[in-house]
Design a protein around this motif. Sequence first.
Motif, PDB file in Angstrom:
ATOM      1  N   LYS A 114      15.054   1.152  10.756  1.00 52.45           N
ATOM      2  CA  LYS A 114      14.241   0.979   9.545  1.00 52.45           C
ATOM      3  C   LYS A 114      12.839   0.468   9.901  1.00 52.45           C
ATOM      4  N   ALA A 115      12.770  -0.497  10.810  1.00 50.14           N
ATOM      5  CA  ALA A 115      11.474  -1.057  11.201  1.00 50.14           C
ATOM      6  C   ALA A 115      10.595   0.000  11.861  1.00 50.14           C
ATOM      7  N   LEU A 116      11.177   0.795  12.752  1.00 53.38           N
ATOM      8  CA  LEU A 116      10.388   1.811  13.449  1.00 53.38           C
ATOM      9  C   LEU A 116       9.967   2.942  12.514  1.00 53.38           C
ATOM     10  N   GLU A 117      10.835   3.296  11.576  1.00 54.56           N
ATOM     11  CA  GLU A 117      10.464   4.329  10.607  1.00 54.56           C
ATOM     12  C   GLU A 117       9.325   3.836   9.708  1.00 54.56           C
ATOM     13  N   LEU A 118       9.355   2.562   9.363  1.00 52.99           N
ATOM     14  CA  LEU A 118       8.278   2.002   8.548  1.00 52.99           C
ATOM     15  C   LEU A 118       6.959   2.036   9.310  1.00 52.99           C
ATOM     16  N   ASP A 119       7.000   1.694  10.597  1.00 49.10           N
ATOM     17  CA  ASP A 119       5.803   1.742  11.427  1.00 49.10           C
ATOM     18  C   ASP A 119       5.268   3.171  11.523  1.00 49.10           C
ATOM     19  N   ALA A 120       6.177   4.117  11.666  1.00 49.53           N
ATOM     20  CA  ALA A 120       5.750   5.520  11.761  1.00 49.53           C
ATOM     21  C   ALA A 120       5.124   5.983  10.450  1.00 49.53           C
ATOM     22  N   LEU A 121       5.652   5.511   9.320  1.00 46.01           N
ATOM     23  CA  LEU A 121       5.055   5.846   8.024  1.00 46.01           C
ATOM     24  C   LEU A 121       3.630   5.280   7.950  1.00 46.01           C
ATOM     25  N   ALA A 122       3.473   4.035   8.400  1.00 42.25           N
ATOM     26  CA  ALA A 122       2.139   3.432   8.399  1.00 42.25           C
ATOM     27  C   ALA A 122       1.174   4.255   9.238  1.00 42.25           C
ATOM     28  N   GLU A 123       1.645   4.729  10.377  1.00 45.94           N
ATOM     29  CA  GLU A 123       0.801   5.554  11.245  1.00 45.94           C
ATOM     30  C   GLU A 123       0.366   6.829  10.519  1.00 45.94           C
ATOM     31  N   ARG A 124       1.308   7.479   9.835  1.00 51.16           N
ATOM     32  CA  ARG A 124       0.989   8.721   9.129  1.00 51.16           C
ATOM     33  C   ARG A 124       0.002   8.494   7.986  1.00 51.16           C
ATOM     34  N   LEU A 125       0.118   7.370   7.309  1.00 48.60           N
ATOM     35  CA  LEU A 125      -0.716   7.090   6.137  1.00 48.60           C
ATOM     36  C   LEU A 125      -2.011   6.366   6.482  1.00 48.60           C
ATOM     37  N   GLY A 126      -2.163   5.971   7.747  1.00 44.02           N
ATOM     38  CA  GLY A 126      -3.347   5.222   8.138  1.00 44.02           C
ATOM     39  C   GLY A 126      -3.326   3.783   7.660  1.00 44.02           C
ATOM     40  N   LEU A 127      -2.110   3.250   7.429  1.00 39.06           N
ATOM     41  CA  LEU A 127      -1.964   1.865   6.987  1.00 39.06           C
ATOM     42  C   LEU A 127      -1.634   0.963   8.170  1.00 39.06           C
ATOM     43  N   GLY A 128      -1.717  -0.329   7.940  1.00 37.02           N
ATOM     44  CA  GLY A 128      -1.318  -1.270   8.974  1.00 37.02           C
ATOM     45  C   GLY A 128       0.184  -1.536   8.909  1.00 37.02           C
ATOM     46  N   CYS A 129       0.718  -2.075   9.985  1.00 41.99           N
ATOM     47  CA  CYS A 129       2.120  -2.467  10.003  1.00 41.99           C
ATOM     48  C   CYS A 129       2.277  -3.656  10.954  1.00 41.99           C
ATOM     49  N   ILE A 130       2.905  -4.703  10.463  1.00 42.24           N
ATOM     50  CA  ILE A 130       3.133  -5.908  11.245  1.00 42.24           C
ATOM     51  C   ILE A 130       4.636  -6.105  11.375  1.00 42.24           C
TER      52      ILE A 130
END
Length: 270
Positions: free
Chosen positions: A54-70
């Motif tokens: 779940k954490a890695l998928e969230l990070d990948a979503l942030a990458e696709r959308l140009g958002l940050g992820c912590i």
Amino acid sequence: MSEAAAGTQPTFLSVGTGDGQRQIAVCQRAAGKGSKDISFVWLSGYRSDMSGAKALELDALAERLGLGCIRFDYSGHGQSGGKFTDGTISRWLEEALDVIEHAKPTRIVLVGSSMGGWIALRAIQELRKRKEAPAIAGLLLIAPAPDFTVDLIEPNLSDVERRSLAERGYFEEPSDYSPEPNIFTRALIEDGRANRVLTGIIETGCPVHILQGMQDADVPFAHSLKLVEHLPADDVVLTLVRDGDHRLSRPQDLERMLAAAETLATHNIA
């Protein structure tokens, strides 16, 4: 899933002082231009870490959308220092707040899984007290377990477990997710009472989406229904997954999580 996220080397943030100092592993993806500086903040569950699906998928979503992820690991978890048995809600909350303060995002969407949902709710309470804190743009809770030590553990303790807590300071129980048993300490349980959130109205000041499996053997879906009752002032969406378990990590569960996370983040971007 982003291979870059899976292979990211963390930086380490020192939290606490003296004997309570510990090194917290942090992975941060910077928000891109035009994103209004919105970042996801991932808050793991008990004995989970920032390298789960779940954490890695969230990070990948942030990458696709140009958002940050912590993402970060609580002390005693994953790549962070410290002893797991020293962990309490207050201790892990302190780490979450310090990580957020260190990362300095402008706006955040908190994403909390299981115990991480409890820490997310407490983090919002603490951040709302501060003059300088990121704006809370949204809250996504996955099988949230607020007050689990009080509501789900203490009422169900056996005589043997109570005796173990009194004599040894902890008790063990088999884990469905690891060959190692779960360990619950007296300090965790006592500290949980001081961090209860299901005692009155919870004001997050942001949209909330809860994902809850109806076949969850660890956190019954009635617990999420109870949580909704404490969020009368917020825009709350509760999605009950009829065949979902506690982990909600199947492909279809991850799709639901990502869709909810994207909605919470992008509805704030003009």
